[in-house]
Design an enzyme around this catalytic site. Structure first.
Site, PDB file in Angstrom:
ATOM      1  N   ARG A  19       0.862  -1.191   0.000  1.00 23.81           N
ATOM      2  CA  ARG A  19       0.000   0.000   0.000  1.00 23.81           C
ATOM      3  C   ARG A  19       0.900   1.243   0.000  1.00 23.81           C
ATOM      4  O   ARG A  19       1.169   1.799  -1.040  1.00 23.81           O
ATOM      5  CB  ARG A  19      -0.944  -0.023   1.216  1.00 23.81           C
ATOM      6  CG  ARG A  19      -2.127   0.921   1.071  1.00 23.81           C
ATOM      7  CD  ARG A  19      -1.793   2.385   1.312  1.00 23.81           C
ATOM      8  NE  ARG A  19      -1.419   2.677   2.696  1.00 23.81           N
ATOM      9  CZ  ARG A  19      -0.939   3.858   3.093  1.00 23.81           C
ATOM     10  NH1 ARG A  19      -0.733   4.841   2.219  1.00 23.81           N
ATOM     11  NH2 ARG A  19      -0.625   4.079   4.351  1.00 23.81           N
ATOM     12  N   GLU A  20       1.465   1.604   1.160  1.00 27.60           N
ATOM     13  CA  GLU A  20       2.378   2.754   1.180  1.00 27.60           C
ATOM     14  C   GLU A  20       3.532   2.502   0.198  1.00 27.60           C
ATOM     15  O   GLU A  20       3.956   3.405  -0.528  1.00 27.60           O
ATOM     16  CB  GLU A  20       2.930   2.958   2.599  1.00 27.60           C
ATOM     17  CG  GLU A  20       3.961   4.071   2.729  1.00 27.60           C
ATOM     18  CD  GLU A  20       3.372   5.467   2.686  1.00 27.60           C
ATOM     19  OE1 GLU A  20       2.417   5.739   3.421  1.00 27.60           O
ATOM     20  OE2 GLU A  20       3.885   6.301   1.895  1.00 27.60           O
ATOM     21  N   ASP A  56      -8.925  -0.219   6.500  1.00 31.78           N
ATOM     22  CA  ASP A  56      -8.206   0.880   7.143  1.00 31.78           C
ATOM     23  C   ASP A  56      -8.666   2.198   6.530  1.00 31.78           C
ATOM     24  O   ASP A  56      -8.295   2.545   5.408  1.00 31.78           O
ATOM     25  CB  ASP A  56      -6.695   0.719   6.946  1.00 31.78           C
ATOM     26  CG  ASP A  56      -6.129  -0.446   7.764  1.00 31.78           C
ATOM     27  OD1 ASP A  56      -6.860  -1.000   8.606  1.00 31.78           O
ATOM     28  OD2 ASP A  56      -4.951  -0.787   7.560  1.00 31.78           O
ATOM     29  N   ARG A  98     -10.256   0.181  11.072  1.00 31.07           N
ATOM     30  CA  ARG A  98      -9.334   1.119  11.706  1.00 31.07           C
ATOM     31  C   ARG A  98      -9.636   2.507  11.196  1.00 31.07           C
ATOM     32  O   ARG A  98      -9.917   2.688  10.008  1.00 31.07           O
ATOM     33  CB  ARG A  98      -7.892   0.768  11.339  1.00 31.07           C
ATOM     34  CG  ARG A  98      -6.916   1.713  12.002  1.00 31.07           C
ATOM     35  CD  ARG A  98      -5.812   2.200  11.101  1.00 31.07           C
ATOM     36  NE  ARG A  98      -6.226   2.893   9.902  1.00 31.07           N
ATOM     37  CZ  ARG A  98      -5.365   3.305   8.975  1.00 31.07           C
ATOM     38  NH1 ARG A  98      -4.088   3.043   9.114  1.00 31.07           N
ATOM     39  NH2 ARG A  98      -5.792   3.948   7.891  1.00 31.07           N
ATOM     40  N   SER A 157      -8.019   6.318  10.945  1.00 25.80           N
ATOM     41  CA  SER A 157      -6.768   7.041  11.138  1.00 25.80           C
ATOM     42  C   SER A 157      -6.882   8.487  10.681  1.00 25.80           C
ATOM     43  O   SER A 157      -7.648   8.802   9.763  1.00 25.80           O
ATOM     44  CB  SER A 157      -5.682   6.307  10.357  1.00 25.80           C
ATOM     45  OG  SER A 157      -4.574   7.104  10.152  1.00 25.80           O
ATOM     46  N   THR A 170       2.284  11.901   8.629  1.00 24.77           N
ATOM     47  CA  THR A 170       2.245  11.904   7.166  1.00 24.77           C
ATOM     48  C   THR A 170       3.414  12.630   6.525  1.00 24.77           C
ATOM     49  O   THR A 170       3.854  12.275   5.437  1.00 24.77           O
ATOM     50  CB  THR A 170       0.916  12.565   6.731  1.00 24.77           C
ATOM     51  OG1 THR A 170      -0.147  11.892   7.415  1.00 24.77           O
ATOM     52  CG2 THR A 170       0.694  12.502   5.247  1.00 24.77           C
ATOM     53  N   HIS A 214       1.884   5.278  12.181  1.00 25.89           N
ATOM     54  CA  HIS A 214       2.390   5.267  10.802  1.00 25.89           C
ATOM     55  C   HIS A 214       3.309   6.470  10.676  1.00 25.89           C
ATOM     56  O   HIS A 214       2.848   7.607  10.800  1.00 25.89           O
ATOM     57  CB  HIS A 214       1.192   5.364   9.854  1.00 25.89           C
ATOM     58  CG  HIS A 214       1.539   5.515   8.412  1.00 25.89           C
ATOM     59  ND1 HIS A 214       1.538   4.454   7.537  1.00 25.89           N
ATOM     60  CD2 HIS A 214       1.895   6.600   7.663  1.00 25.89           C
ATOM     61  CE1 HIS A 214       1.862   4.873   6.315  1.00 25.89           C
ATOM     62  NE2 HIS A 214       2.075   6.180   6.365  1.00 25.89           N
ATOM     63  N   HIS A 272       6.370   8.712   8.651  1.00 23.23           N
ATOM     64  CA  HIS A 272       7.238   8.975   7.494  1.00 23.23           C
ATOM     65  C   HIS A 272       8.635   9.391   7.959  1.00 23.23           C
ATOM     66  O   HIS A 272       8.845   9.751   9.107  1.00 23.23           O
ATOM     67  CB  HIS A 272       6.581  10.027   6.587  1.00 23.23           C
ATOM     68  CG  HIS A 272       5.574   9.390   5.670  1.00 23.23           C
ATOM     69  ND1 HIS A 272       5.847   9.071   4.373  1.00 23.23           N
ATOM     70  CD2 HIS A 272       4.311   8.948   5.911  1.00 23.23           C
ATOM     71  CE1 HIS A 272       4.794   8.477   3.828  1.00 23.23           C
ATOM     72  NE2 HIS A 272       3.839   8.393   4.742  1.00 23.23           N
ATOM     73  N   HIS A 296      39.219  -2.467  16.482  1.00 24.49           N
ATOM     74  CA  HIS A 296      37.908  -3.128  16.430  1.00 24.49           C
ATOM     75  C   HIS A 296      38.076  -4.603  16.078  1.00 24.49           C
ATOM     76  O   HIS A 296      37.480  -5.471  16.698  1.00 24.49           O
ATOM     77  CB  HIS A 296      37.008  -2.472  15.374  1.00 24.49           C
ATOM     78  CG  HIS A 296      36.491  -1.138  15.784  1.00 24.49           C
ATOM     79  ND1 HIS A 296      35.164  -0.822  15.741  1.00 24.49           N
ATOM     80  CD2 HIS A 296      37.121  -0.040  16.240  1.00 24.49           C
ATOM     81  CE1 HIS A 296      34.988   0.428  16.164  1.00 24.49           C
ATOM     82  NE2 HIS A 296      36.167   0.915  16.460  1.00 24.49           N
TER      83      HIS A 296
HETATM   84  C1  HCA Z   1      -1.758   8.253   2.306  1.00 25.06           C
HETATM   85  C2  HCA Z   1      -1.469   8.880   3.620  1.00 25.06           C
HETATM   86  C3  HCA Z   1      -0.927   7.981   4.691  1.00 25.06           C
HETATM   87  C4  HCA Z   1      -2.035   7.276   5.447  1.00 25.06           C
HETATM   88  C5  HCA Z   1      -1.607   6.641   6.722  1.00 25.06           C
HETATM   89  C6  HCA Z   1      -2.675   5.849   7.428  1.00 25.06           C
HETATM   90  C7  HCA Z   1      -0.183   8.942   5.619  1.00 25.06           C
HETATM   91  O1  HCA Z   1      -0.838   8.162   1.502  1.00 25.06           O
HETATM   92  O2  HCA Z   1      -2.911   7.897   2.060  1.00 25.06           O
HETATM   93  O3  HCA Z   1      -3.549   5.294   6.793  1.00 25.06           O
HETATM   94  O4  HCA Z   1      -2.583   5.764   8.660  1.00 25.06           O
HETATM   95  O5  HCA Z   1       1.042   8.918   5.674  1.00 25.06           O
HETATM   96  O6  HCA Z   1      -0.863   9.746   6.232  1.00 25.06           O
HETATM   97  O7  HCA Z   1      -0.006   7.062   4.170  1.00 25.06           O
HETATM   98 CU    CU Z   2       1.966   7.371   4.642  1.00 26.80          CU
END
Ligand code: HCA
Ligand code: CU
Length: 396
Positions: free
Chosen positions: A14-15, A94, A134, A136, A168, A195, A197, A291
């Site tokens: 997904r990501e 989700d 879920r 988010s 994000t 989640h 980044h 080392h």
């Molecule tokens: C996206 C945003 C997401 C969603 C994260 C989540 C983010 O690309 O749709 O579903 O918790 O970083 O906010 O990846």
């Molecule tokens: Cu993301």
């Protein structure tokens, strides 16, 4: 602290699909799903089935593979989307919506009250279909705290399975993550997902802090691939947890990580970075003489991760000016050559001098060792003078 009971939501499908080099076909998605399932991740997250016709078909196919892990799919916060997600046969949906003023203004244009209404509608709909859900909030760290908690508490009160905090834009620090997750842990009874980044390099630390503060789930992708420079990498999170206590990750098939990283790297057209956690080419390479000596006596002196636990091997680099006589001696032993310590020290001096003049290789070191072993007497005599001069430097 839920470090002992955490779940990985592996989001490479997904990501990871949002990484610029990713364009997985059905066979590749299936291979990734099988590998991740064999590794032991608890959940796999798939791209929204509304993204494209192929995404829908692939989600249906992956949901039918009979994997041990749960299959989840991402969707926008809309009943129509949730219905299609459910139609794929996955275990969970989700749902995500932006709560920061930036996203509310420039993305979907909704006020917090409207977001709450939409959230309640979609969450109760998915729950009524007997599927896990879920909820988010995108861009959680640039959203108002009170807004976040209002939304989370509302969905928690109607039985959402999990709420998600999403960094994000990769802006959060580990301390901010710890504080937000701790506060949320006090306010909701459902599971909590993080989640994160990696724009400012905190994704692994942030995921770890989230778990330490009470999160139950963390998102990862293989090699950290995702939008921009991606999210928490699976291998990096494993390394962080293993370093805390190897028992935390003994539920996973750790030696499979190498194949997983290699497979995905190849599919998206990148090399595994040289400095990657666990699977990078230099992750278990030691160089300096000091080392090397300690490592040869006891690897734990300079290694918190045991390469063997991951099916990797340690490499002690010896063909350079920083080398030490203990490492050279070890190499002579590996080659089955018997040389006195004095001779080894002299050879080491020679190697250092040579390495100052040009780049040398392990082959050069090996031939030197062999030559000296053959002509020990003669060579020792000619090198003694030089060896005496810098003896102090070599001996340690
Ligand atoms: C996206 C945003 C997401 C969603 C994260 C989540 C983010 O690309 O749709 O579903 O918790 O970083 O906010 O990846
Ligand atoms: Cu993301």
């Amino acid at each position: 602290m839920s470090l002992n009971h955490f779940n990985i939501i592996e989001s490479t499908l997904r990501e990871g699909e949002q990484f610029v080099g990713a364009n997985f076909n059905t066979v590749q998605k299936t291979e990734i799903a099988y590998l991740l399932d064999d590794f032991g991740v608890e959940c796999i997250e798939l791209t929204s089935p509304l993204a494209s016709p192929q995404s829908f078909t692939d989600a249906c196919a992956i949901a039918k593979l009979g994997l041990k892990c749960k299959i989840l799919t991402h969707t926008r916060c809309r009943i129509e989307d949730a219905q299609i997600a459910i139609d794929t046969g996955v275990d969970g949906v989700d749902v995500v919506i932006g709560t920061s003023s930036m996203l509310r203004r420039f993305s979907h244009g909704k006020a917090i009250d409207e977001i709450i209404d939409m959230a309640l509608e979609v969450v109760s709909f998915v729950r009524s279909q007997g599927i896990a859900v879920r909820f988010s909030t995108e861009d959680s760290f640039r959203s108002k705290r009170e807004d976040l908690f209002r939304v989370y508490e509302a969905v928690d009160s109607i039985g959402v399975n999990r709420v998600g905090i999403a960094d994000t834009v990769g802006i959060a620090t580990p301390r901010q993550v710890y504080e937000l997750v701790s506060e949320l842990r006090r306010r909701v009874v459902c599971d909590i997902e993080f989640h994160g980044h990696n724009d400012s390099g905190c994704a692994i630390a942030n995921a770890f802090e989230a778990l330490d503060a009470g999160a139950t789930h963390v998102d990862t992708t293989v090699l950290g691939i995702g939008e921009r420079n991606g999210i928490t990498p699976l291998g990096g999170l494993i390394a962080r947890l293993y370093a805390t206590a190897p028992t935390l990750v003994n539920k996973y098939n750790l030696p499979l990580l190498r194949k997983i990283d290699n497979t995905v790297a190849q599919m998206v057209g990148v090399d595994i970075p040289f400095n990657n956690y666990i699977t990078g080419i230099t992750a278990f390479t030691h160089k300096a003489g000091i080392h090397a000596k300690a490592i040869l006596n006891n690897p734990e002196t300079y290694e918190i991760l045991d390469p063997q636990a991951f099916g990797m091997t340690r490499y002690v680099s010896i063909a350079h000016r920083l080398t030490g006589w203990n490492a050279i001696k070890n190499r002579a032993e590996q080659l089955g050559l018997s040389l006195s310590d004095e001779t080894i020290k002299a050879i080491t001096t020679h190697i250092k001098t040579l390495a100052d003049e040009k780049q040398i290789s392990l082959d050069d070191v090996d031939s030197l060792l062999r030559r000296w072993a053959n002509e020990q007497q003669a060579l020792v005599a000619t090198e003694t003078a030089a060896a005496e001069v810098i003896k102090e430097r070599v001996a340690d």
